[in-house]
Design a protein around this motif. Structure first.
Motif: not given
Length: 386
Positions: A362-370
Motif C-alpha cells: 500500500x505504501x508503494x502504491x501511495x508513493x506512485x500516486x504522489x
C-alpha cells in the motif's frame, strides 16, 4: 416552451447544485457500496468481482436515470423531489438482495428495479402532462413501462432465465438512448452540466468514503503498528485519488461538457455523464476492498488476487479519466503522459511486491500516486503557461 435546434440556438446550461433530497437519496447508495466492498473482501475471486459488476450496473443505471430526470425537471416541478425520495425503497431492496445473495433473493432485486421504473414513469409523465416535454408518449412508455414489465416477469422465472431478462431490460434502455430522434434537444440541451458533475462527484465521494471507513474500522479491529502503517497508506491513496478527481478531472470535464453541449456533441455528453463514471465507481470500489483487506492483514503479504484488484482499481481510475478526456477532445499526447505511469506505477507497486507485507504494498502504491500528482501539477503549470 419551444424546442431548440442548431438553427435557433441551444438551451442554456444553468449553474445548479445538488438538492437536499438527492443527498438524502444517496444514503441508500452508501449501503450499496458498503455491501459491494464487503462482498469482494470476503471473496476476491474473479467470478465474485464479475457478479459485483453485473449487479451494480442496474443500480447505477437507476441512480443516473433519477439524477438526470431531477436535473431536467426538479426545479420546475417540486413534486419531483418527493418522487426521488419515494424511489428509495427500490435501490434499498436491490442492496438487500445483493447482501444476502442475488441467487437467493432474486425476486427482491427484480422488485426493487421494477419500483424504480414506476417512479421514473411518473416523474416523466408530469412534465409531459404540463406540456413541458415534447417527446412522444410511446417513448416514455416503452422506456419505463416496457422495461419495467420485463423486471416483473422475471419474478416468475428461474435462474438463469431471470438474469437474462434483467440484462435484456437494461440493454433495451441503453438502446433506446441511442435512438436520439427528438430526444437530444429535449434532454442534452436542457441539462445542467454543473448539477450533473456535482452529483457524480458526490457519488465518487461515497465510494472513497467507503475506502476510508474500511481503513479506519480495520485498524480499530487490529490495532498494530503494521496495521497503522497500512491504514495511513490507505488514507493517502484515498486522498490522492480524490485530489486527482476533483482538482483535475472535474475541472477538465466541466469545460469539456460545456463545449460538447454548445457543439451538440450529445454522444460525448451521454458517455461522460452516464456510462464512464460507472467504471470509476467500480475501480474505486475495488480500491476500497483491497485497502480493507490490507489493513486487516497488514503484516502478511497480500495474495495475488488482492494485489490484482488494487492494481486494476487504481489503473482503472486513471484509464477511465483518460477515456473521458479523449471523449471530450483533450490532446492525446497530454493524456498519454499521465496515463502510461498511471497504469504502470500501480502495476509495479502491486505485482513486484509479492514478498512484502501488505502495508508495504500500500505504501508503494501511495508513493506512485504522489509521483503522479507531482507530474500532474507540472503539466498543469505548463498548460497554463502555454
Amino acid at each position: 416552451m419551444s424546442q431548440s435546434t442548431p438553427e435557433t440556438g441551444a438551451f442554456p446550461s444553468p449553474h445548479r447544485a445538488a438538492d437536499w433530497y438527492e443527498l438524502f437519496f444517496d444514503l441508500v447508495f452508501v449501503v450499496v457500496i458498503a455491501v459491494s466492498a464487503e462482498t469482494i473482501e470476503a471473496d476476491t475471486t474473479a467470478p465474485t468481482v464479475l457478479v459485483f459488476i453485473l449487479l451494480l450496473f442496474p443500480l447505477w443505471w437507476a441512480w443516473v436515470n433519477l439524477m438526470i430526470t431531477n436535473n431536467l425537471f426538479g426545479e420546475r416541478f417540486p413534486v419531483i423531489g418527493a418522487l426521488v425520495v419515494a424511489a428509495m425503497p427500490g435501490p434499498a431492496a436491490m442492496a438487500i438482495a445483493i447482501s444476502v445473495g442475488a441467487d437467493k433473493d432474486a425476486w427482491l432485486y427484480a422488485l426493487g428495479a421494477a419500483w424504480i421504473r414506476v417512479v421514473l414513469l411518473v416523474m416523466w409523465l408530469i412534465p409531459f402532462a404540463k406540456n413541458a416535454l415534447h417527446l412522444p408518449l410511446w417513448r416514455l412508455l416503452l422506456y419505463n413501462v416496457g422495461t419495467g414489465l420485463l423486471w416483473v416477469v422475471s419474478l416468475w422465472l428461474p435462474a438463469p432465465w431471470n438474469y437474462l431478462l434483467w440484462a435484456v431490460a437494461v440493454l433495451a434502455e441503453v438502446a433506446l438512448l441511442a435512438i436520439r430522434r427528438g430526444f437530444s434537444y429535449e434532454v442534452y440541451q436542457r441539462a445542467s452540466v454543473s448539477h450533473s458533475l456535482d452529483r457524480v462527484g458526490l457519488f465518487v465521494v461515497i465510494v472513497i468514503g467507503e475506502a476510508v471507513y474500511l481503513a479506519v474500522t480495520g485498524l480499530s479491529q487490529h490495532p498494530t503498528g503494521d496495521g497503522g502503517a497500512a491504514g495511513l497508506a490507505g488514507l493517502l491513496v484515498c486522498a490522492l485519488l480524490a485530489r486527482a478527481f476533483f482538482r483535475w478531472g472535474v475541472r477538465s470535464a466541466e469545460a469539456g461538457l460545456v463545449a460538447a453541449q454548445r457543439s451538440n456533441s450529445y454522444g460525448a455528453m451521454r458517455d461522460v455523464i452516464m456510462y464512464l463514471p460507472f467504471i470509476l465507481v467500480v475501480a474505486l470500489t475495488l480500491v476500497a476492498a483491497s485497502i480493507g483487506i490490507a489493513v486487516v492483514d497488514a503484516s502478511d503479504p497480500l495474495p495475488l488476487a488482492v494485489r490484482t484488484i488494487l492494481a486494476c482499481g487504481i489503473g482503472g481510475f486513471y484509464l477511465t479519466n483518460a477515456i473521458i478526456g479523449l471523449r471530450l477532445g483533450r490532446n492525446i499526447r497530454y493524456i498519454g503522459v499521465l496515463l502510461i505511469p498511471g497504469l504502470g506505477l500501480p502495476a509495479l507497486a502491486c505485482f513486484a511486491t509479492g514478498g512484502l507485507a501488505a502495508w508495504g504494498t500500500l505504501a508503494l502504491a501511495a508513493l506512485g500516486l504522489v509521483l503522479l500528482d507531482a507530474a500532474s501539477q507540472v503539466l498543469d503549470r505548463r498548460g497554463h503557461a502555454h
